[in-house]
Design an enzyme around this catalytic site. Structure first.
Site, mmCIF file in Angstrom:
data_model
loop_
_atom_site.group_PDB
_atom_site.id
_atom_site.type_symbol
_atom_site.label_atom_id
_atom_site.label_comp_id
_atom_site.label_asym_id
_atom_site.label_seq_id
_atom_site.Cartn_x
_atom_site.Cartn_y
_atom_site.Cartn_z
ATOM 1 N N HIS A 1 3.145 -3.083 11.330
ATOM 2 C CA HIS A 1 2.882 -3.436 9.929
ATOM 3 C C HIS A 1 1.415 -3.799 9.737
ATOM 4 C CE1 HIS A 1 4.338 -4.960 5.909
ATOM 5 N NE2 HIS A 1 3.082 -5.413 5.952
ATOM 6 N N HIS B 1 -2.370 -3.009 7.044
ATOM 7 C CA HIS B 1 -2.963 -2.497 5.801
ATOM 8 C C HIS B 1 -4.345 -1.940 6.132
ATOM 9 C CE1 HIS B 1 0.102 -4.085 2.967
ATOM 10 N NE2 HIS B 1 0.313 -4.900 3.986
ATOM 11 N N GLN C 1 1.853 -1.368 -4.383
ATOM 12 C CA GLN C 1 1.470 -2.784 -4.310
ATOM 13 C C GLN C 1 1.688 -3.535 -5.631
ATOM 14 O OE1 GLN C 1 -0.896 -4.891 -1.760
ATOM 15 N NE2 GLN C 1 0.416 -6.171 -3.033
ATOM 16 N N HIS D 1 8.011 -4.082 1.778
ATOM 17 C CA HIS D 1 7.649 -5.494 1.741
ATOM 18 C C HIS D 1 8.807 -6.171 1.013
ATOM 19 C CE1 HIS D 1 3.643 -4.144 2.759
ATOM 20 N NE2 HIS D 1 3.195 -5.378 2.799
ATOM 21 N N GLU E 1 8.913 -11.408 0.454
ATOM 22 C CA GLU E 1 7.763 -12.175 0.975
ATOM 23 C C GLU E 1 7.559 -13.334 0.009
ATOM 24 O OE1 GLU E 1 4.117 -10.031 1.460
ATOM 25 O OE2 GLU E 1 3.180 -11.631 2.613
ATOM 26 N N ASP F 1 -0.419 -7.113 10.143
ATOM 27 C CA ASP F 1 -0.485 -7.142 8.685
ATOM 28 C C ASP F 1 -1.925 -7.011 8.181
ATOM 29 O OD1 ASP F 1 0.398 -7.205 6.093
ATOM 30 O OD2 ASP F 1 1.227 -9.227 6.149
ATOM 31 N N TRP G 1 -6.445 -11.014 2.064
ATOM 32 C CA TRP G 1 -5.345 -11.929 2.350
ATOM 33 C C TRP G 1 -5.580 -12.779 3.592
ATOM 34 C CZ3 TRP G 1 -4.798 -6.843 0.832
ATOM 35 C CH2 TRP G 1 -4.221 -6.660 -0.436
#
Ligand code: FE2
Length: 427
Positions: A56, A58, A151, A209, A212, A308, A314
């Site tokens: 996982h 990005h 997203q 996702h 979360e 992630d 983030w």
């Protein structure tokens, strides 16, 4: 005749062996392998493992830290807002350049397979174009899977339904989603149903996702399990994050885990991110927010730890080191028994390899010679030390070498050097 022999390697099960490699494959796996070899690497009893796998990530956002500004609150929602500010400024060239730099770092860490979510909310689909180019460029050494990830919400964001389908047509080949970010619980459930239908129609896997959130009533994983069975997608569907499970009522969680087993849902926790982004609305005590990893493993589900984020809106830290991820995951989940530390190692190697469906993963005769030699003597010591990756091997070729970490000491009456790997327990 071998191209490469790794002498005196220790495997995760503690066994000791030589590994003979020819034509990119493991062709001998026994002690004292005979015959000539173009190159021999003396492992000196240190650990050789299959490559690390990040289930996982990005890749479109990585290394963008500070663009156009920092996330001051450190929250998930400011991160999403910040990403929204950055998206119009992104260029294909910039994303490709940052992603390739991250892939270099990944290789140096022995990380050779990555599943990346790709934000397909922007009408230009620049992110998909860039990540497909990265996938093509790194193919000789990194197995990069790409998830079409809406997203901004599949139903919440205008045009998202069309954009997701277009990105799948372009070549992204996993269906993503974010049901807890839809406007209502009902919309979230509807998005799960529609996304599973697309996966069934196109013959693709699903990786959402999912939940979360710290809201114990965020139960989209229940719907995901139900729709998985309905569409016959067992074993092809992954729930990423699942942080609301941390806060759920225990009785309900018991029922839910049984539903997840029925659907053979794959699970990915993201410890570095979950521990920093969840519990943000709590005073004290603050919840940890990581999903129920030991309980899900005990139920027989395949559970991985993902990275992630690395230096993006983030998360400002991270270095592509899946052993750092495993270490955080086991701390948060209190997986401190010897067996559980071994499970944490599996959660960044064999388990994500199963989730990604990597063929012929692992150290076995006939498998591709994709291997990592670590400056540690066991998997547990690897988790503890996060040691130097002395050699990273892809298809029988050494693609990265790092000198061992050995510190020279100048202390009266003490040894003249320290090698962290020498400090492993004897048992
Ligand atoms: Fe994510």
């Amino acid at each position: 005749m071998f191209d490469l022999i790794l002498r005196n390697a220790t495997l995760k099960d503690g066994s000791n062996t030589d590994i003979g490699i020819a034509d990119g494959k493991i062709t001998a796996l026994e002690q004292n392998v005979g015959g000539d070899s173009h190159e021999v690497v003396e492992c000196a009893g240190q650990l050789v493992t299959p490559p690390f796998v990040d289930a996982h990530f990005h890749m479109d956002a990585t290394l963008s830290l500070g663009m156009p500004r920092m996330n001051v609150s450190g929250t998930l929602l400011e991160g999403i807002a910040l990403w929204g500010e950055l998206k119009p400024q992104l260029t294909v060239e910039g994303m490709v350049e940052r992603a390739l730099r991250y892939c270099d770092l990944a290789v140096s860490r022995g990380l050779l397979a990555i599943r990346s979510h790709v934000d397909v909310s922007d009408p230009t689909l620049r992110t998909a174009e860039a990540m497909l180019e990265v996938q093509r460029l790194v193919k000789p050494y990194i197995d990069l899977q790409l998830v079409a990830f809406p997203q901004d919400g599949y139903l919440r964001s205008p045009g998202a339904v069309d954009l997701l389908n277009r990105s799948l047509d372009m070549g992204l080949n996993i269906v993503g989603g974010i049901p807890h970010f839809e406007r209502t619980m009902a919309d979230g459930a509807a998005s799960v149903e529609q996304l599973c239908r697309i996966a069934a129609d196109r013959g693709l896997p699903v990786d959402l996702h999912c939940d979360e959130s710290d809201d114990p009533m965020s139960r989209h994983i229940e719907t995901l399990a139900q729709q998985t069975v309905r569409f016959g997608l067992q074993g092809r569907v992954t729930g990423s994050h699942l942080t609301s499970m941390h806060s759920m009522d225990n009785y309900y969680a018991t029922k839910l885990i049984a539903l997840m087993v029925e659907a053979d849902i794959r699970v990915i926790a993201n410890p570095l991110i979950n521990i920093t982004l969840q519990g943000r609305h709590d005073s004290y005590p603050k919840r940890r927010g990581q999903t129920r990893v030991p309980e899900l493993m005990a139920a027989g589900l395949t559970v991985a730890f993902g990275h992630d984020c690395v230096m993006d809106p983030w998360y400002s830290l991270g270095s592509g080191d899946m052993l750092e991820v495993a270490s955080m995951g086991l701390h948060v989940a209190q997986m401190t028994s010897r067996a559980a530390i071994g499970q944490a190692f599996d959660a960044v190697t064999a388990n994500p390899a199963k989730i990604l469906g990597l063929p012929d993963y692992g150290i076995a005769l006939g498998n591709p010679a994709d291997l990592v030699l670590l400056q540690a003597t066991s998997a547990i010591e690897a988790v503890r030390l996060r040691p130097t990756r002395l050699a990273v091997i892809k298809g029988g070729r050494i693609i990265a070498r790092t000198a061992p970490q050995i510190t020279q000491l100048s202390l009266t009456g003490r040894p003249d050097h320290v090698n962290p790997a020498d400090y492993a327990p004897k048992t």
